[in-house]
Design a protein around this motif. Structure first.
Motif, PDB file in Angstrom:
ATOM      1  N   THR A 244       0.744  -1.289   0.010  1.00  0.00           N
ATOM      2  CA  THR A 244      -0.089   0.177  -0.063  1.00  0.00           C
ATOM      3  C   THR A 244       0.985   1.135  -0.186  1.00  0.00           C
ATOM      4  O   THR A 244       0.611   2.443  -0.638  1.00  0.00           O
ATOM      5  CB  THR A 244      -0.968  -0.002   1.145  1.00  0.00           C
ATOM      6  N   GLN A 245       2.069   1.214   0.565  1.00  0.00           N
ATOM      7  CA  GLN A 245       2.978   2.343   0.854  1.00  0.00           C
ATOM      8  C   GLN A 245       3.346   2.889  -0.553  1.00  0.00           C
ATOM      9  O   GLN A 245       3.582   4.371  -0.740  1.00  0.00           O
ATOM     10  CB  GLN A 245       4.046   2.037   1.581  1.00  0.00           C
ATOM     11  N   LYS A 246       3.687   2.106  -1.478  1.00  0.00           N
ATOM     12  CA  LYS A 246       4.113   2.494  -2.715  1.00  0.00           C
ATOM     13  C   LYS A 246       2.867   3.259  -3.742  1.00  0.00           C
ATOM     14  O   LYS A 246       3.298   3.840  -4.687  1.00  0.00           O
ATOM     15  CB  LYS A 246       4.614   1.235  -3.572  1.00  0.00           C
ATOM     16  N   TYR A 247       1.848   3.063  -3.101  1.00  0.00           N
ATOM     17  CA  TYR A 247       0.711   3.598  -3.936  1.00  0.00           C
ATOM     18  C   TYR A 247       0.336   5.260  -3.529  1.00  0.00           C
ATOM     19  O   TYR A 247      -0.547   5.662  -4.326  1.00  0.00           O
ATOM     20  CB  TYR A 247      -0.627   2.804  -3.965  1.00  0.00           C
ATOM     21  N   LEU A 248       1.030   5.469  -2.397  1.00  0.00           N
ATOM     22  CA  LEU A 248       0.594   6.852  -1.851  1.00  0.00           C
ATOM     23  C   LEU A 248       1.850   7.687  -1.988  1.00  0.00           C
ATOM     24  O   LEU A 248       2.843   7.364  -1.764  1.00  0.00           O
ATOM     25  CB  LEU A 248       0.255   6.676  -0.433  1.00  0.00           C
ATOM     26  N   THR A 249       1.547   8.985  -2.348  1.00  0.00           N
ATOM     27  CA  THR A 249       2.732   9.845  -2.937  1.00  0.00           C
ATOM     28  C   THR A 249       2.564  10.979  -1.670  1.00  0.00           C
ATOM     29  O   THR A 249       3.500  11.741  -1.352  1.00  0.00           O
ATOM     30  CB  THR A 249       2.729  10.595  -3.925  1.00  0.00           C
ATOM     31  N   MET A 250       1.565  11.138  -1.052  1.00  0.00           N
ATOM     32  CA  MET A 250       1.355  12.430   0.028  1.00  0.00           C
ATOM     33  C   MET A 250       0.338  12.022   0.944  1.00  0.00           C
ATOM     34  O   MET A 250      -0.606  11.330   0.659  1.00  0.00           O
ATOM     35  CB  MET A 250       0.955  13.675  -0.858  1.00  0.00           C
ATOM     36  N   GLY A 251       0.456  12.333   2.043  1.00  0.00           N
ATOM     37  CA  GLY A 251      -0.622  12.396   3.218  1.00  0.00           C
ATOM     38  C   GLY A 251      -1.903  13.182   3.014  1.00  0.00           C
ATOM     39  O   GLY A 251      -1.813  14.286   2.160  1.00  0.00           O
ATOM     40  N   LEU A 252      -3.138  13.039   3.829  1.00  0.00           N
ATOM     41  CA  LEU A 252      -4.190  13.679   3.347  1.00  0.00           C
ATOM     42  C   LEU A 252      -4.332  15.112   4.721  1.00  0.00           C
ATOM     43  O   LEU A 252      -3.357  15.059   5.360  1.00  0.00           O
ATOM     44  CB  LEU A 252      -5.304  12.948   4.145  1.00  0.00           C
ATOM     45  N   SER A 253      -4.808  15.861   4.132  1.00  0.00           N
ATOM     46  CA  SER A 253      -5.111  17.106   4.707  1.00  0.00           C
ATOM     47  C   SER A 253      -5.788  17.040   5.985  1.00  0.00           C
ATOM     48  O   SER A 253      -6.687  16.312   6.117  1.00  0.00           O
ATOM     49  CB  SER A 253      -5.577  18.286   3.834  1.00  0.00           C
ATOM     50  N   THR A 254      -5.816  17.910   6.866  1.00  0.00           N
ATOM     51  CA  THR A 254      -6.636  18.205   8.230  1.00  0.00           C
ATOM     52  C   THR A 254      -7.878  18.355   7.766  1.00  0.00           C
ATOM     53  O   THR A 254      -8.878  18.049   8.654  1.00  0.00           O
ATOM     54  CB  THR A 254      -6.023  19.464   8.783  1.00  0.00           C
ATOM     55  N   ARG A 255      -8.283  18.908   6.714  1.00  0.00           N
ATOM     56  CA  ARG A 255      -9.751  19.058   6.148  1.00  0.00           C
ATOM     57  C   ARG A 255     -10.342  17.614   6.387  1.00  0.00           C
ATOM     58  O   ARG A 255     -11.653  17.650   6.512  1.00  0.00           O
ATOM     59  CB  ARG A 255      -9.837  19.908   4.927  1.00  0.00           C
ATOM     60  N   THR A 256      -9.556  16.635   5.910  1.00  0.00           N
ATOM     61  CA  THR A 256     -10.016  15.450   5.792  1.00  0.00           C
ATOM     62  C   THR A 256     -10.586  14.772   7.283  1.00  0.00           C
ATOM     63  O   THR A 256     -11.639  14.485   7.307  1.00  0.00           O
ATOM     64  CB  THR A 256      -9.112  14.582   5.209  1.00  0.00           C
ATOM     65  N   SER A 257      -9.802  15.062   8.329  1.00  0.00           N
ATOM     66  CA  SER A 257     -10.295  14.756   9.733  1.00  0.00           C
ATOM     67  C   SER A 257     -11.700  15.274   9.748  1.00  0.00           C
ATOM     68  O   SER A 257     -12.517  14.820  10.474  1.00  0.00           O
ATOM     69  CB  SER A 257      -9.020  15.083  10.641  1.00  0.00           C
ATOM     70  N   LEU A 258     -11.577  16.759   9.657  1.00  0.00           N
ATOM     71  CA  LEU A 258     -12.909  17.652  10.036  1.00  0.00           C
ATOM     72  C   LEU A 258     -14.033  17.026   9.146  1.00  0.00           C
ATOM     73  O   LEU A 258     -15.145  16.870   9.777  1.00  0.00           O
ATOM     74  CB  LEU A 258     -12.376  19.066   9.844  1.00  0.00           C
ATOM     75  N   SER A 259     -13.626  16.516   8.042  1.00  0.00           N
ATOM     76  CA  SER A 259     -14.968  16.276   7.138  1.00  0.00           C
ATOM     77  C   SER A 259     -15.300  14.895   7.354  1.00  0.00           C
ATOM     78  O   SER A 259     -16.658  14.540   7.596  1.00  0.00           O
ATOM     79  CB  SER A 259     -14.470  15.889   5.623  1.00  0.00           C
ATOM     80  N   LEU A 260     -14.398  13.751   8.008  1.00  0.00           N
ATOM     81  CA  LEU A 260     -14.819  12.611   8.511  1.00  0.00           C
ATOM     82  C   LEU A 260     -15.603  12.653   9.726  1.00  0.00           C
ATOM     83  O   LEU A 260     -16.646  12.021   9.997  1.00  0.00           O
ATOM     84  CB  LEU A 260     -13.740  11.797   8.797  1.00  0.00           C
ATOM     85  N   ASP A 261     -15.145  13.572  10.639  1.00  0.00           N
ATOM     86  CA  ASP A 261     -15.760  13.965  11.818  1.00  0.00           C
ATOM     87  C   ASP A 261     -17.335  14.230  11.822  1.00  0.00           C
ATOM     88  O   ASP A 261     -18.316  13.994  12.398  1.00  0.00           O
ATOM     89  CB  ASP A 261     -14.881  14.925  12.864  1.00  0.00           C
ATOM     90  N   ILE A 262     -17.677  15.543  11.047  1.00  0.00           N
ATOM     91  CA  ILE A 262     -18.980  15.943  10.883  1.00  0.00           C
ATOM     92  C   ILE A 262     -19.873  15.029   9.882  1.00  0.00           C
ATOM     93  O   ILE A 262     -21.014  14.957  10.331  1.00  0.00           O
ATOM     94  CB  ILE A 262     -18.864  17.259  10.137  1.00  0.00           C
TER      95      ILE A 262
END
Length: 320
Positions: A244-262
């Protein structure tokens, strides 16, 4: 009728008119409750535009529509200042509002316009306002962008920049209906030729009341940690399997956490629960993450989709 029942009624009415897309309809309702924007992706004729029009009619909202084309200008989206003269020849500037000044904005085939036009929506999508010639104009309190794009078209299209994709709370994928549902759609369309127009069954105050109730939904420390761990797994690749590691080039933003929460809170509220469970979080992970993941060329070459990677992330992150 309670606010929850009113929202369920909207959902039921949409399901009666958009056959076989119950999951998509639920996510659209959730996005409205979360004060979010939606990216709808699907082949032509899968009901993207029809869904948005019915939603606007049912909640009594003003609907604006922009057909994105390569020759579109930013002023065609947000509006522009016009120089007007009165009968005495005295001139003045007056702002002429664009279609963005509606409750629901249907941005049809958003990837057909160049980046300068796409960026005209950035401020509106995040801050619910637009700035023209240094003057800020507030958008309606109920405002939402529902953008569509065709996944198979490549010629004459402009991929959305990451900053804009991050402003969509969900990316929803509309697939072709089953044969049984296609038969039902044909019969429904025949009946609609003689049926009255869709009428409003609620108003925006119901949406605002629902949002207030959603804010009261409880989320435990373990759920908060679960959401943060999911997002952090995309940044700290050692938490994921090597494949899985080789398929991701950059991490998700903090806005993702906020979106998951709401979104998880909205899902809990819509389900009649007073608190968020891990199932509520998992039910909205894919639409929240699939357009935000930075996927490597190796993933594309191997035929690994964003949803495949999200499945691996879910399997790798445990709730405490």
């Amino acid at each position: 009728m309670s606010v929850l029942n009113e929202v369920h009624n909207i959902q039921a009415q949409l399901n009666n008119r958009i056959i076989g897309q119950e999951e998509i309809i639920e996510k659209i309702i959730l996005a409205v409750l979360c004060n979010g924007n939606i990216l709808l992706e699907g082949n032509p004729g899968t009901g993207k535009t029809t869904t948005v029009k019915h939603l606007a009619a049912l909640i009594g909202a003003d609907l604006g529509r922009i057909q994105f084309t390569p020759d579109l200008l930013p002023s065609d989206v947000v509006g522009s200042e016009l120089y007007l003269t009165d009968e005495n020849g005295k001139g003045r500037f007056e702002f002429s509002k664009g279609p963005v000044f509606n409750n629901l904005l249907l941005a049809d085939e958003i990837n057909r316009a160049p980046s300068k036009v796409q960026s005209a929506l950035l401020e509106a999508m995040e801050e619910r306002q637009v700035t023209v010639n240094g003057v800020t104009h507030k958008l309606p309190q109920l405002f939402m962008v529902l953008a569509t794009q065709n996944p198979i078209e490549q010629d004459g299209t402009y991929p959305l920049p990451e900053a804009q994709l991050d402003r969509f709370i969900f990316k929803l994928i509309l697939n072709y209906p089953s044969k049984e549902n296609e038969m039902k759609i044909m019969q429904l369309i025949r009946e609609q030729y003689h049926a009255p127009e869709v009428r409003s069954i609620t108003n925006e105050e119901t949406i605002f009341s629902a949002r207030n109730e959603i804010q009261k939904i409880k989320s435990s420390a373990s759920i908060d940690q679960y959401i943060v761990d999911i997002v952090d797994a995309t940044r700290s690749h050692e938490k994921l399997p090597a494949e899985t590691q080789k398929y991701l080039t950059m991490g998700l933003s903090t806005r993702t956490s906020l979106s998951l929460d709401i979104a998880a809170k909205a899902k809990a509220w819509l389900s009649g629960s007073e608190f968020v469970t891990p199932d509520h979080v998992r039910s909205i992970i894919k639409p929240v993450l699939r357009h935000r993941l930075y996927i490597s060329y190796e993933a594309i070459a191997d035929g690994v989709s964003a949803d495949n990677i999200i499945d691996q992330i879910i399997d790798s992150v445990a709730i405490l």
